[in-house]
Design a protein around this motif. Sequence first.
Motif, short mmCIF file in Angstrom:
data_model
loop_
_atom_site.label_atom_id
_atom_site.label_comp_id
_atom_site.label_asym_id
_atom_site.label_seq_id
_atom_site.Cartn_x
_atom_site.Cartn_y
_atom_site.Cartn_z
N ASN A 60 3.90 0.80 13.06
CA ASN A 60 3.96 -0.30 12.23
C ASN A 60 5.01 0.44 10.97
O ASN A 60 5.40 -0.32 10.13
CB ASN A 60 3.06 0.34 10.83
N TYR B 11 16.30 -5.00 3.77
CA TYR B 11 14.33 -4.21 3.50
C TYR B 11 14.07 -4.89 2.36
O TYR B 11 13.41 -4.63 1.38
CB TYR B 11 13.90 -3.36 4.34
N TRP C 255 10.84 2.97 7.13
CA TRP C 255 10.89 1.95 6.31
C TRP C 255 9.02 1.69 6.78
O TRP C 255 8.52 1.92 7.78
CB TRP C 255 11.32 0.69 6.52
N SER D 109 5.14 -1.30 6.21
CA SER D 109 5.16 -2.86 6.21
C SER D 109 3.75 -3.61 7.83
O SER D 109 3.93 -2.60 8.43
CB SER D 109 5.83 -4.40 6.00
N ASP E 209 0.56 -10.08 7.28
CA ASP E 209 0.57 -10.69 6.38
C ASP E 209 -0.74 -11.76 6.39
O ASP E 209 -0.81 -12.95 6.79
CB ASP E 209 1.24 -11.25 5.84
N TRP F 59 7.05 -7.80 2.93
CA TRP F 59 6.93 -6.96 1.44
C TRP F 59 6.65 -5.30 2.26
O TRP F 59 5.86 -5.53 3.44
CB TRP F 59 6.67 -7.55 0.77
N GLY F 60 7.19 -4.59 1.84
CA GLY F 60 6.29 -3.07 1.73
C GLY F 60 7.21 -1.64 1.30
O GLY F 60 7.58 -2.01 0.30
N CYS F 61 7.01 -0.76 2.15
CA CYS F 61 7.58 0.73 1.24
C CYS F 61 8.60 1.06 1.62
O CYS F 61 8.65 1.49 3.32
CB CYS F 61 7.03 1.07 0.20
N HIS G 53 10.66 -0.53 -2.58
CA HIS G 53 9.73 -1.89 -3.23
C HIS G 53 10.98 -2.32 -3.12
O HIS G 53 11.80 -2.07 -4.28
CB HIS G 53 8.81 -1.61 -3.76
N PHE H 209 -1.55 -3.25 1.56
CA PHE H 209 -0.28 -2.64 3.79
C PHE H 209 -2.06 -3.33 3.83
O PHE H 209 -3.33 -2.48 3.32
CB PHE H 209 -0.06 -1.25 3.37
#
Length: 310
Positions: free
Chosen positions: A29, A41, A73, A75, A78, A88-90, A111, A120
């Motif tokens: 991940n 990203y 990173w 994510s 989905d 999307w992620g962080c 984000h 998540f």
Amino acid sequence: MRIIESDSQAKHLQEWLGSGVDEEIFHLNVKSLFGTLPYEYLLYSPKISRRNDGRLRDRDLKKYQHIELGGWWCSGIDPLNNYVSMMWGCFKPDHPRRDRQKIHKFIKYEHPFREETRAFFLLVPNRIWVKVSNRSGIPITEEDLQHPGGFWHWIWRHNVPVTIVEGVKKAGALLTAGYAAIAIPGVNAGYRTPTDEYGTAIGKPYLIPDLKHFATQGRQVNICFDQDNKPETVQRVNKKGVGGRVLGVVRRRWTELGTPPNAIVVKRRGLCPDGCWGCFFPHTLHPTPYTRPNGAGQNSYQSHGTAAGK
């Protein structure tokens, strides 16, 4: 500043391992990014203003220039889009920027700019899937194993109990311990409230689609946020945290003594022989009843209602 990719990834791996996250969950991940790659990203939204040649505005490039120094990173998948990788992620920068609203603080996580926050759903190896199955008492069928949605489709299909936490590393730690954990980026990130152009609420709050998908009839949902002694924070969580009132009824839980759930996992401080480190989960999550030495911690949690949908 010269960045060595292998050193950066090793540092990020140690950070996650130190939070009690299984190494394979990390590799499934998380990725280390540096240079111009983080822009792809974080600044992909069509809502971002650009120059006629498609280049980002100078103000945005200046605002995000710190991300070029690297970071990790994360994510997951989905569940609303056939379980493909979520865009999307962080991003946690190695050198964060200062918060303009609170100059003494730094913005720890970034984000995607001008995109709505999501939840998540981390990928897990099969041995973690089996661990969650054993803990919940819900078997994995051959059909479940063959489904493209894998673990999270199994969670959705069989009403497996889920725990909602703030922060993706906490979700990784609880998944490692055998709990189906969904992470959101903030205690108020699980719901939205319709507003007019002036920011005034014009409707009732509603769950974000990611959580609504799992808010099925009869599912047990647990909320596990960090303890915080600040009155305004406690009030915010009690009133709005994750959208508990919208979800139906949720079991709300503070972790003990202000300790985050991943720290509890690492310290192995729990008294429960089932290994839930801190016993912040209700008894119903345990496959067998248990007692604690000398009755210690019997009032460590309070139940607020019944399972979601009831």
